[in-house]
Design a protein around this motif. Structure first.
Motif, short mmCIF file in Angstrom:
data_model
loop_
_atom_site.label_atom_id
_atom_site.label_comp_id
_atom_site.label_asym_id
_atom_site.label_seq_id
_atom_site.Cartn_x
_atom_site.Cartn_y
_atom_site.Cartn_z
N ALA A 36 38.10 36.10 58.57
CA ALA A 36 37.91 36.09 57.11
C ALA A 36 39.26 36.27 56.41
CB ALA A 36 36.93 37.17 56.69
N ASP A 37 40.09 37.17 56.91
CA ASP A 37 41.42 37.37 56.33
C ASP A 37 42.25 36.09 56.46
OD1 ASP A 37 40.71 39.96 55.74
OD2 ASP A 37 41.83 40.86 57.41
N ASP A 38 42.17 35.45 57.63
CA ASP A 38 42.91 34.22 57.84
C ASP A 38 42.42 33.12 56.89
OD1 ASP A 38 44.81 32.56 59.27
OD2 ASP A 38 43.07 31.61 60.24
N LEU A 39 41.10 33.02 56.73
CA LEU A 39 40.54 32.02 55.81
C LEU A 39 40.95 32.31 54.38
CD1 LEU A 39 36.96 31.44 57.25
CD2 LEU A 39 38.86 29.82 57.22
N ALA A 40 40.97 33.57 53.99
CA ALA A 40 41.39 33.92 52.63
C ALA A 40 42.85 33.54 52.41
CB ALA A 40 41.18 35.42 52.38
N LYS A 41 43.68 33.79 53.41
CA LYS A 41 45.10 33.43 53.31
C LYS A 41 45.25 31.91 53.20
CE LYS A 41 49.34 33.65 56.01
NZ LYS A 41 49.91 34.02 57.30
N ARG A 42 44.52 31.18 54.03
CA ARG A 42 44.59 29.72 53.99
C ARG A 42 44.06 29.17 52.66
NH1 ARG A 42 43.15 27.40 59.97
NH2 ARG A 42 44.67 28.66 61.09
N HIS A 43 43.01 29.82 52.15
CA HIS A 43 42.46 29.41 50.86
C HIS A 43 43.50 29.60 49.76
CE1 HIS A 43 39.45 28.56 47.83
NE2 HIS A 43 39.77 29.70 47.22
N ALA A 44 44.19 30.72 49.79
CA ALA A 44 45.24 30.98 48.79
C ALA A 44 46.37 29.96 48.92
CB ALA A 44 45.79 32.39 48.95
N GLU A 45 46.73 29.63 50.16
CA GLU A 45 47.77 28.61 50.38
C GLU A 45 47.30 27.25 49.87
OE1 GLU A 45 48.49 28.74 54.59
OE2 GLU A 45 49.68 30.60 54.46
N LEU A 46 46.04 26.93 50.12
CA LEU A 46 45.49 25.65 49.66
C LEU A 46 45.48 25.59 48.14
CD1 LEU A 46 44.15 22.94 50.35
CD2 LEU A 46 41.96 24.13 50.45
N GLN A 47 45.09 26.66 47.49
CA GLN A 47 45.09 26.69 46.03
C GLN A 47 46.51 26.51 45.49
OE1 GLN A 47 42.95 30.38 45.16
NE2 GLN A 47 41.27 29.15 44.33
N ALA A 48 47.48 27.18 46.13
CA ALA A 48 48.87 27.04 45.70
C ALA A 48 49.34 25.61 45.89
CB ALA A 48 49.77 28.01 46.47
N THR A 49 48.99 24.99 47.00
CA THR A 49 49.37 23.60 47.26
C THR A 49 48.71 22.66 46.25
OG1 THR A 49 49.62 24.10 49.61
CG2 THR A 49 49.38 21.78 49.02
N GLN A 50 47.44 22.91 45.93
CA GLN A 50 46.74 22.09 44.94
C GLN A 50 47.41 22.22 43.57
OE1 GLN A 50 42.67 23.43 45.40
NE2 GLN A 50 42.13 21.59 46.60
N ALA A 51 47.80 23.43 43.24
CA ALA A 51 48.49 23.65 41.95
C ALA A 51 49.81 22.89 41.93
CB ALA A 51 48.71 25.14 41.71
N GLU A 52 50.56 22.94 43.04
CA GLU A 52 51.83 22.21 43.14
C GLU A 52 51.59 20.71 43.03
OE1 GLU A 52 53.98 23.31 46.68
OE2 GLU A 52 53.89 25.45 46.16
N LEU A 53 50.54 20.21 43.70
CA LEU A 53 50.22 18.78 43.61
C LEU A 53 49.84 18.38 42.19
CD1 LEU A 53 48.17 18.09 46.88
CD2 LEU A 53 50.34 17.06 46.23
N GLY A 54 49.09 19.23 41.54
CA GLY A 54 48.71 18.94 40.14
C GLY A 54 49.93 18.87 39.25
N ALA A 55 50.85 19.82 39.44
CA ALA A 55 52.08 19.82 38.63
C ALA A 55 52.92 18.59 38.95
CB ALA A 55 52.87 21.10 38.90
#
Length: 183
Positions: A152-171
């Motif tokens: 669960a901790d690993d998934l939460a970390k990956r989710h946060a990384e994915l959100q950051a990547t999506q934000a970068e892609l959007g920008a």
């Protein structure tokens, strides 16, 4: 038997002590048959007349060692003469109809083993088997919970990384659209 949540080691020690106290026993042996209840520790426990544990089975008297080895190899029996039978007790530990271990005890000369003792130790043996199985299940559940928590901790970390990547892609897309409009 209340030591189940403390693990099999605390449980085995408490059960051996209870058997020794009940019988006023000189020697008490508890052992699990090789290959049975494999997660339980210790695999055997020998309590001597002084109340101390004897971890080195080579140091115990031959009769105690022989009985311990017999239980470990699932060959324990209660085939003794009448006099030995009155001061010596074998109780199998059964789980799901199979012998998974056993208790062996020797009482002092002034303490004879009676049917009540056999019954009490039989009940203790049955409850010990169930408690050891519960210990194994609790340990397994704790390991599963720890693994699930790590996942669960690993998934939460990956989710946060994915959100950051999506934000970068959007920008980046916004910059690309602006650059395209400027050109």
């Amino acid at each position: 038997l209340m030591h189940t949540t403390e693990g099999s080691e605390a449980l085995v020690r408490a059960v051996v002590e209870a058997a020794a106290e009940h019988l006023c026993a000189d020697w008490v042996v508890f052992a699990l048959v090789d290959g049975e209840l494999t997660e339980s520790r210790p695999r055997h426990l020998v309590r001597g007349p002084d109340g101390a544990e004897w971890p080195d089975i080579r140091a115990v008297p031959a009769m105690v060692r022989e009985h311990l080895l017999a239980v470990l190899h699932s060959a324990a029996d209660d085939d003794h003469d009448r006099e030995a039978h009155s001061r010596h007790l074998h109780v199998p530990v059964r789980l799901d109809g199979r012998v998974v271990g056993g208790f062996v005890a020797w009482t002092p000369p002034n303490r004879e083993v009676d049917e009540t003792d056999r019954s009490v130790l039989g009940i203790l043996a049955g409850q010990t088997a169930a408690a050891l199985q519960n210990c194994a299940l609790l340990d397994h559940s704790a390991r599963l919970l720890a693994r699930t928590t790590r996942q669960a901790d690993d998934l939460a970390k990956r989710h946060a990384e994915l959100q950051a990547t999506q934000a970068e892609l959007g920008a980046a897309r916004q910059r690309e659209v602006l650059d395209s409009e400027r050109h």
